[in-house]
Design an enzyme around this catalytic site. Structure first.
Site, PDB file in Angstrom:
ATOM      1  N   ARG A   1       0.957  -1.140  -0.048  1.00 19.34           N
ATOM      2  CA  ARG A   1       0.017  -0.125   0.026  1.00 19.34           C
ATOM      3  C   ARG A   1       0.911   1.136  -0.044  1.00 19.34           C
ATOM      4  O   ARG A   1       1.007   2.105  -1.004  1.00 19.34           O
ATOM      5  CB  ARG A   1      -0.752   0.006   1.306  1.00 19.34           C
ATOM      6  CG  ARG A   1      -2.233   1.014   1.160  1.00 19.34           C
ATOM      7  CD  ARG A   1      -1.614   2.547   1.470  1.00 19.34           C
ATOM      8  NE  ARG A   1      -1.134   2.457   2.888  1.00 19.34           N
ATOM      9  CZ  ARG A   1      -0.600   3.560   3.284  1.00 19.34           C
ATOM     10  NH1 ARG A   1      -0.553   4.446   2.376  1.00 19.34           N
ATOM     11  NH2 ARG A   1      -0.240   3.631   4.532  1.00 19.34           N
ATOM     12  N   ASP A   2       1.421   1.434   1.040  1.00 21.84           N
ATOM     13  CA  ASP A   2       2.297   2.783   1.241  1.00 21.84           C
ATOM     14  C   ASP A   2       3.402   2.625   0.042  1.00 21.84           C
ATOM     15  O   ASP A   2       3.774   3.701  -0.465  1.00 21.84           O
ATOM     16  CB  ASP A   2       3.012   2.813   2.567  1.00 21.84           C
ATOM     17  CG  ASP A   2       3.127   4.293   3.017  1.00 21.84           C
ATOM     18  OD1 ASP A   2       3.531   5.036   2.208  1.00 21.84           O
ATOM     19  OD2 ASP A   2       3.354   4.327   4.349  1.00 21.84           O
TER      20      ASP A   2
ATOM     21  N   HIS B   1       4.761   4.175  12.890  1.00 17.85           N
ATOM     22  CA  HIS B   1       4.896   4.169  11.333  1.00 17.85           C
ATOM     23  C   HIS B   1       5.886   5.344  10.987  1.00 17.85           C
ATOM     24  O   HIS B   1       5.746   6.496  11.020  1.00 17.85           O
ATOM     25  CB  HIS B   1       3.328   4.454  10.764  1.00 17.85           C
ATOM     26  CG  HIS B   1       3.594   4.675   9.250  1.00 17.85           C
ATOM     27  ND1 HIS B   1       2.820   3.802   8.398  1.00 17.85           N
ATOM     28  CD2 HIS B   1       3.911   5.563   8.329  1.00 17.85           C
ATOM     29  CE1 HIS B   1       3.054   4.124   7.163  1.00 17.85           C
ATOM     30  NE2 HIS B   1       3.491   5.072   7.269  1.00 17.85           N
TER      31      HIS B   1
ATOM     32  N   HIS C   1       8.776   6.726   8.593  1.00 19.84           N
ATOM     33  CA  HIS C   1       9.546   7.002   7.124  1.00 19.84           C
ATOM     34  C   HIS C   1      10.958   7.213   7.689  1.00 19.84           C
ATOM     35  O   HIS C   1      11.270   7.762   8.501  1.00 19.84           O
ATOM     36  CB  HIS C   1       8.856   7.989   6.161  1.00 19.84           C
ATOM     37  CG  HIS C   1       7.750   7.544   5.673  1.00 19.84           C
ATOM     38  ND1 HIS C   1       7.598   7.538   4.387  1.00 19.84           N
ATOM     39  CD2 HIS C   1       6.485   7.094   6.144  1.00 19.84           C
ATOM     40  CE1 HIS C   1       6.099   6.870   3.971  1.00 19.84           C
ATOM     41  NE2 HIS C   1       5.518   6.796   5.133  1.00 19.84           N
TER      42      HIS C   1
ATOM     43  N   CYS D   1       5.449   9.683  -0.075  1.00 20.35           N
ATOM     44  CA  CYS D   1       4.034  10.207   0.082  1.00 20.35           C
ATOM     45  C   CYS D   1       3.896  11.255  -1.108  1.00 20.35           C
ATOM     46  O   CYS D   1       4.508  12.030  -1.284  1.00 20.35           O
ATOM     47  CB  CYS D   1       3.959  10.720   1.265  1.00 20.35           C
ATOM     48  SG  CYS D   1       2.431  11.739   1.653  1.00 20.35           S
TER      49      CYS D   1
ATOM     50  N   ASN E   1       9.048   3.965   4.036  1.00 21.32           N
ATOM     51  CA  ASN E   1       9.231   3.589   5.352  1.00 21.32           C
ATOM     52  C   ASN E   1      10.364   2.823   5.593  1.00 21.32           C
ATOM     53  O   ASN E   1      11.203   2.273   4.883  1.00 21.32           O
ATOM     54  CB  ASN E   1       8.072   2.433   5.537  1.00 21.32           C
ATOM     55  CG  ASN E   1       6.743   3.090   5.844  1.00 21.32           C
ATOM     56  OD1 ASN E   1       6.026   3.453   4.810  1.00 21.32           O
ATOM     57  ND2 ASN E   1       6.137   3.074   6.994  1.00 21.32           N
TER      58      ASN E   1
HETATM   59 ZN    ZN Z   1       3.697   6.207   5.378  1.00 21.75          ZN
END
Ligand code: ZN
Length: 318
Positions: free
Chosen positions: A19-20, A213, A215, A246, A255
């Site tokens: 996803r990310d 979470h 990065h 992002c 991440n």
């Molecule tokens: Zn993220």
């Protein structure tokens, strides 16, 4: 001498690369490859995977197959399947999909919230209350996680006050979330800030604060994980090969990389259940699929230290 800090015996690495990671890569990974990624991650011992996001396909065609991925992931034993949802419509799709958890991102930065979700933070909170009502009306057991992004600052707005983060945590809890996570979306956090903010949020959310979470934009990702671990959190989002960024946070890199994090935790005697060699093999596979994209992470270059190499077979009794 300071007493040794108490650290959890186990930790969970929630894989968010699908996803990310993939949402910020323009190319569309075919569903068959994503399914193979999920299968191999599970085989390597990963037990929580965020498989995608229920956003309109025209906005993020890379994630258009999320429902199919949830359906596949649900067939794997003991796999906890999560998805991201940006709004009520996405939440309704998540409820239908059978995912175990949905994360609603809420940006603590007003400017980032408007850019990313086109709504102010308090409007998102109102949406979250509607999601809670939809879950309850459907009789669904899906967990609702409020993920506070840009909790440590934002490229658009700069500083994000801790008090504002804590206020939003209270609002999310009042709106009915089951879980809270805190995200350093753009790499502004440092270990001391992490310790302070996680401690403040813990005081408000208790055990509902369950995930960090981070990065690795400025190289502090793993240091920040350690700081959060020391406050009692033992679940962390991570992306295989550190992919991602992002779309609304210019310059943000991915991440912390799953394999580097698994290595750090194992080195510290914290059990993640992950076979790191299998994860490195999966990294090679994903790197091949994403040939030409920028990947991150460090462990893959040197591999595991000898003392951690695949378990030596026990001496055979004769
Ligand atoms: Zn993220």
């Amino acid at each position: 001498m300071q007493p040794e800090r108490k650290l959890p015996a186990t930790a969970i690495i929630r894989e968010v690369g699908l996803r990310d990671g993939l949402q910020s890569i323009a190319r569309i990974l075919p569903s068959a490859q994503k399914i193979e990624w999920i299968r191999a991650a599970h085989a390597a011992g990963q037990r929580e995977i965020e498989v995608g996001s229920f956003v309109p396909a025209r906005l993020l065609p890379q994630l258009a197959d999320t429902a199919e991925l949830v359906a596949y992931a649900r067939t794997l034993p003991d796999l906890f399947v999560s998805v991201l949802v940006p709004n009520l419509k996405g939440a309704e799709r998540a409820i239908e999909s059978g995912a175990h958890l949905m994360t609603v991102p809420l940006s603590a930065s007003h400017a980032h919230s408007l850019a990313n979700l086109r709504r102010a933070p308090d409007e998102v909170v109102a949406d979250v209350a509607r999601m809670r009502a939809a879950i309850d009306a459907a009789g669904s057991s899906i967990l609702l996680e409020g993920g506070i992004s840009t909790a440590f600052g934002c490229t658009l707005q700069g500083e994000v006050p801790h008090d504002e983060v804590v206020r939003l945590v209270r609002c999310l809890l009042d709106a009915g979330v089951d879980r809270i996570s805190l995200a350093d979306t753009v790499g502004y956090a440092d270990p001391l800030a992490v310790e302070r903010l996680f401690t403040k949020v813990r005081a408000v959310a208790g055990d509902k604060l369950w995930c960090g979470h981070f990065h690795d934009t400025r190289g502090l990702g793993l240091a920040n994980v350690l700081a959060a671990l020391q406050t009692g959190v033992n679940r962390f989002d991570a992306c295989l090969a550190g992919i991602g960024g992002c779309p609304h946070a210019p310059g943000a890199s991915g991440n912390v990389s799953s394999e580097d994090l698994a290595f750090m935790l194992r080195s510290m005697g914290i059990d993640t259940g992950i076979d790191i060699d299998a994860l490195l093999a999966l990294r090679r596979q994903v790197a091949d699929w994403l040939d030409g994209e920028t990947l991150h992470g460090t462990l893959w270059r040197a591999g595991l230290p000898k003392c951690m190499s695949p378990a030596q077979p026990e001496a055979v009794a004769v």
